[in-house]
Design a protein around this motif. Sequence first.
Motif, PDB file in Angstrom:
ATOM      1  N   ILE A  96       1.295  -4.239   1.018  1.00  0.00           N
ATOM      2  CA  ILE A  96       0.196  -3.342   1.373  1.00  0.00           C
ATOM      3  C   ILE A  96      -1.152  -3.993   1.079  1.00  0.00           C
ATOM      4  O   ILE A  96      -2.089  -3.941   1.901  1.00  0.00           O
ATOM      5  CB  ILE A  96       0.316  -2.000   0.619  1.00  0.00           C
ATOM      6  N   SER A 156      -2.808   2.685   0.491  1.00  0.00           N
ATOM      7  CA  SER A 156      -2.622   2.583   1.949  1.00  0.00           C
ATOM      8  C   SER A 156      -2.938   3.883   2.668  1.00  0.00           C
ATOM      9  O   SER A 156      -2.884   3.926   3.904  1.00  0.00           O
ATOM     10  CB  SER A 156      -1.182   2.196   2.255  1.00  0.00           C
ATOM     11  N   PRO A 257       4.339   1.533   3.244  1.00  0.00           N
ATOM     12  CA  PRO A 257       4.461   1.912   1.833  1.00  0.00           C
ATOM     13  C   PRO A 257       5.790   2.570   1.483  1.00  0.00           C
ATOM     14  O   PRO A 257       6.097   2.751   0.301  1.00  0.00           O
ATOM     15  CB  PRO A 257       3.295   2.889   1.623  1.00  0.00           C
TER      16      PRO A 257
END
Length: 336
Positions: A96, A156, A257
């Motif tokens: 990420i 994220s 994620p």
Amino acid sequence: MRSPVTTPAAGGDARPRPRDMLRYAFRTPAVGPLAALVVAVVAFAVTTETFLTPQNLSLVLQQSIVVGTLALGQSLIILTAGIDLANGAIAVLGTIVMAKLAFDGGNPVTALVLGLTAATFVGLVNGLLVSRLRLPPFIVTLGALTVVYAAARLYSQSRSYPVTSGLLVFWGNGLGIGGVFLTWGTFLLVGLYGFFWYVLTQTAWGRHIYAVGNAPESARLTGIDVRRTLLSVYVTAGLLYGVAAWQSLGRIPNADPNSYQTANLESITAVVLGGTSLFGGRGSVIGTLIGALIVNVLRSGLTQAGIDSLYQDVATGTLVVVAVGVDQILRRSGPR
């Protein structure tokens, strides 16, 4: 008068007995896993028509890269009698950080360095909690599992990021050999295992890791800095998880994620199937590499044989329990 040393009772027959050979195979960490891998490959080659195709072999190798790198870091920790439940989450955080920074227009090199740094930092924190505060590794990494996944989602904003940077997807490139596509990530994986095999077997740091895993108090009395050794292991493992994050972007150029939810269990499975003891102090990273291949060979072969994924999980879990059981029996029996 005949000398007693020439009689059969004196042990003149030096030929190894089958029982001794079998015991040696069980006590040599990489022999059993290698035999299991060969048996699995032969079985699936006979029972399916597509297992040995170049396309499937390429897929098995590519699927082994990320899990194999995570399992390498896991091996180092398990050799110290610890365990890491957060390695998959750490790798996700790394992906990420790398992908989001690059997506937002940042320099890919900076994104890569910060992603590796984030993963290493989590390893540092875990190592400090285990080595300085002497908290159980299971509890520390279980807490880190939740915290790091939450941090990845928050950073994220619960969205995925596509990756187009040539640097970040580099390990997904490669070349074809005999119809089998080998990514650069495959060569990196083999290189990492070769390097850590040398480090663990030929350096003082490697001997200290085994000593700490066998008996930390005895290691301390011999002059080994147990806390520093533990900390260095967790930091090194964190860096390896960052490398696994980089490799994963080469395999699938998208940072999600919610990915790698079961990577911790898969890496532990690879380590255990590779002959490394969950009780610490015994094992080989070469066995771990073979264990990672076994995990993916089983899943690929069972899928092509038409076996439901739930039964695949049953088979894999059963193998893990059997492997741990064999290790426990060997430890109780002691050297003979």
